[in-house]
Scaffold this active site. Sequence first.
Site, PDB file in Angstrom:
ATOM      1  N   LYS A 262       0.939  -1.119   0.065  1.00  0.00           N
ATOM      2  CA  LYS A 262      -0.004  -0.097   0.207  1.00  0.00           C
ATOM      3  C   LYS A 262       0.946   1.399  -0.145  1.00  0.00           C
ATOM      4  O   LYS A 262       1.451   1.574   0.825  1.00  0.00           O
ATOM      5  CB  LYS A 262      -0.864   0.100   1.187  1.00  0.00           C
ATOM      6  CG  LYS A 262      -2.006   1.041   1.328  1.00  0.00           C
ATOM      7  CD  LYS A 262      -2.805   0.956   2.330  1.00  0.00           C
ATOM      8  CE  LYS A 262      -4.131   1.790   2.286  1.00  0.00           C
ATOM      9  NZ  LYS A 262      -3.783   3.221   2.118  1.00  0.00           N
ATOM     10  N   ARG A 282      -8.753  11.002  -7.283  1.00  0.00           N
ATOM     11  CA  ARG A 282      -9.569  10.335  -6.502  1.00  0.00           C
ATOM     12  C   ARG A 282     -10.869  11.023  -6.625  1.00  0.00           C
ATOM     13  O   ARG A 282     -11.916  10.049  -6.821  1.00  0.00           O
ATOM     14  CB  ARG A 282      -8.988   9.859  -5.155  1.00  0.00           C
ATOM     15  CG  ARG A 282      -9.791   9.450  -4.346  1.00  0.00           C
ATOM     16  CD  ARG A 282      -9.467   9.250  -2.812  1.00  0.00           C
ATOM     17  NE  ARG A 282     -10.386   8.482  -1.849  1.00  0.00           N
ATOM     18  CZ  ARG A 282     -10.022   7.530  -1.090  1.00  0.00           C
ATOM     19  NH1 ARG A 282      -8.834   7.106  -1.032  1.00  0.00           N
ATOM     20  NH2 ARG A 282     -10.991   7.054  -0.475  1.00  0.00           N
TER      21      ARG A 282
HETATM   22  P1  AMP Z   1      -7.297   4.609   2.275  1.00  0.00           P
HETATM   23  O1  AMP Z   1      -7.206   5.724   1.762  1.00  0.00           O
HETATM   24  O2  AMP Z   1      -6.581   4.293   3.829  1.00  0.00           O
HETATM   25  O3  AMP Z   1      -8.745   4.048   2.525  1.00  0.00           O
HETATM   26  O4  AMP Z   1      -6.767   3.325   1.319  1.00  0.00           O
HETATM   27  C1  AMP Z   1      -7.412   3.278   0.152  1.00  0.00           C
HETATM   28  C2  AMP Z   1      -6.205   3.834  -0.823  1.00  0.00           C
HETATM   29  O5  AMP Z   1      -4.876   3.225  -0.708  1.00  0.00           O
HETATM   30  C3  AMP Z   1      -6.489   3.992  -2.313  1.00  0.00           C
HETATM   31  O6  AMP Z   1      -7.471   4.585  -2.626  1.00  0.00           O
HETATM   32  C4  AMP Z   1      -5.356   4.196  -2.951  1.00  0.00           C
HETATM   33  O7  AMP Z   1      -5.135   5.772  -3.249  1.00  0.00           O
HETATM   34  C5  AMP Z   1      -4.270   3.750  -1.913  1.00  0.00           C
HETATM   35  N1  AMP Z   1      -3.413   2.560  -2.483  1.00  0.00           N
HETATM   36  C6  AMP Z   1      -1.957   2.520  -2.321  1.00  0.00           C
HETATM   37  N2  AMP Z   1      -1.573   1.257  -2.536  1.00  0.00           N
HETATM   38  C7  AMP Z   1      -2.502   0.810  -3.035  1.00  0.00           C
HETATM   39  C8  AMP Z   1      -2.689  -0.603  -4.026  1.00  0.00           C
HETATM   40  N3  AMP Z   1      -1.863  -1.428  -4.189  1.00  0.00           N
HETATM   41  N4  AMP Z   1      -4.153  -0.961  -4.479  1.00  0.00           N
HETATM   42  C9  AMP Z   1      -5.050  -0.183  -4.318  1.00  0.00           C
HETATM   43  N5  AMP Z   1      -4.967   1.056  -3.506  1.00  0.00           N
HETATM   44  C10 AMP Z   1      -3.808   1.475  -3.135  1.00  0.00           C
END
Ligand code: AMP
Length: 570
Positions: A262, A282
Site C-alpha cells: 500500500k 480520486r
Molecule cells: P485509504 O485511503 O486508507 O482508504 O486506502 C485506500 C487507498 O490506498 C486507495 O484509494 C489508494 O489511493 C491507496 N493505495 C495504495 N496502494 C494501493 C494498492 N496497491 N491498491 C489499491 N490502493 C492502493
Amino acid sequence: MASFNDFANLCLALSQTQSRLQIAALAAEFLNRLDRAEAPTAARFMVGKALPQGAEKPLNVSGRAIWKLAAEIAGAEDQAEEIFAAATDFGEAIEMALKLRAEIPEPTLTIAEVERKFAEIAAIEGRNSRRLKLGALRDLLLRATPLEGKFLAKILIGEMRHGMSEGLMLEALATMAARPIAEVRRINMVEGDVGRTLVRLAGPGDGPSLAPAAETVRSDGGDRALPAGEAPRPLKPMLAQPAANVADAFRILSGPFALEHKLDGARVQIHSGPFGIRIWSRRLNEITSSLPEVVEAIEPLEKRRAIFDGEVIAIDPGGRPLAFQDVMRRFGRVREVERMRAERPVRLFVFDLIGLDGNLLIDEPYERRYAALAELADSAGLERAGRIIPESIADGTRFFARAIADGFEGVMAKALASPYTPGARARGWLKIKQARTLDLTIVAAEWGYGRRHGWLSNYHLAARDPRRGGFVEVGKTFKGLTDEDFREMTDRLLALKIEERRGVVVVRPEIVVEVAYSDIQRSPQYDGGMALRFARIVGIRADKSADEADTIDAVAAAFDRQALKPLDAP
Ligand code: AMP
C-alpha cells in the site's frame, strides 16, 4: 412538489440506520414517492452532490463561508468557535447555530427550489460574484429550518455521513427498477451521475419516478463497450474496507487473494486512447496538466485505449519518497508545473486495469484484469506495486512485516475473483495498516461545550524534548474518552492546574495517554513543526510517568517512517 423538510428528515433517518439494506430501502421508498422532476435531484442530494456531475460551473462556496453566514444569521458570531468545537460534524454545527435564531422559520422549501438555488449560485460569475453568491446562499439559509440547514450544508460540502454512498444508491436504484446491479453500475459509469442514471432507468412516461421501465439499455449485448469516439469520463475508484491483519484477510476473503504494497501517495486514474492521455484524481478532478511525468510514463502505449488505476508518490532529489502532503502539492497545480516537477517529481505505480481496447473490465475478476495489466505495464515499462499471493497466514504476515519495515503504509489484500466495484467499499479489497500510536503527555486542556459542558475535554498533547527539557505540543483531541473518563480526567487535571488563560487550563505534565492517529503532518502552527492528524485517545497510561512518554524524536521518526525508503533499495 416534495418538501425539502421531508428530504432532511429522510437523511436524519438514514444517519440513524446501521444496515445497508435498510438504508437502501428507505432511500428507494422516498425516491419512489417523488415525481420525475425531483427524484433525480433528491438522489443526487442524497449522495452529497449539489450539482449534476460534470456541471460546467462549480458552486465555489467554501465551508468556511457557509459557517460564517450561519453564525451571522443566528447572531452567534461570538459563540461561533465554541459551537463549532462542540458539534460532531459540520452539518451539526450549522444546525446548532440556526437553532439560536430568535425566530425559526416554518419549513416551506421544496427540493426543486433548492436545486434551482444551487444552480443559480453556480451560475453567478464575474466581479462581485463572491458577494452575490453569498447573498443567494443567505436567502436560502434564512428560509431553512435548523434541520434543513444541517443537510443543505452537508450537501454543499459533499459530506453526508449517513451511509448512503453512491454505490449503495445504485443498489437502491437497481432494486427499484428491477434491473441487475451490474447493468445499473454500467449505466452510471457512462452517465457519471446518479440523477442521470435514475432518469435513464425510468425510461419514458410520467408515472412514478422509477417503476420498472420498458427501455432496455444497450440490449445489443454491447453494454461493456465504452462509447467510441466519446470523450472519456472517469469512473469512481474502487474503495477498500479495513482489516486488522493478514489473518483477518484470510477469514474475510473467501477465496485466494493477492497482497500488494500500500503506497502512501495519491490515487490516479489514467485514460489513454485516440484522444490522448488524461488523468483524474480520486475525487475525479482532472489533473492531466499537473502531472506531465505521468503522461510521459503512459506515452509508450501510444493510442492503445486503456484505463489504469494507480497511485503516484512524490520523491525527493535523492529518490526517497516524500510524505503524502508533498504529493498533494503537485495535484491540480496549473502554474509553474515544470519547476514543481523538477523539485518534487512524482512516480507512478499502477495496480489495476479497468478498461482495455474500448471495453470496460469491471466485471472481470481481478486476477484477469491483473494479468492484462501486467502484460501492458511491462511492455510500456510502467512500475507495478509489489505483490505476492500468500499461501499461508505466516507467508502473508511476513510480507506485511517486510512492507512495514520498508516504510510502506501497509498492504492491500485483493480477492482474485473480485470484480472492480467503482465507488463502492466492497469486500473484494481490504486495507491492512500498521496501527500508529504514541504515548503523549497532557500539558493543557480546554473547557468543553455542548454535551461536554463543564468538563475539560480538548486535551493538548505533547512529546518530551530530551535535549532542551520540557514538552512540545504535537496535537489536540477530545476523542476517545467516555463521559465517565471525562469526569475523572477533569478532576485530575484541575488538581494539576498551573494557570488558566482564555478557556485553556495549563496543567503540570503528569498524565500520559496513548494516542492513535492517522498520520503526522508538517505544521507551522506547532513549535515542533509536526501535528498528529485524527488523534484519538485509546488509553490512559496510568503505568507511565511523563518522563517515560514518547519523545519529540520518536514523533519525528514516526513522521519519517511515513515516507517510504528509497524504492530501489534491495
Ligand atoms: P485509504 O485511503 O486508507 O482508504 O486506502 C485506500 C487507498 O490506498 C486507495 O484509494 C489508494 O489511493 C491507496 N493505495 C495504495 N496502494 C494501493 C494498492 N496497491 N491498491 C489499491 N490502493 C492502493
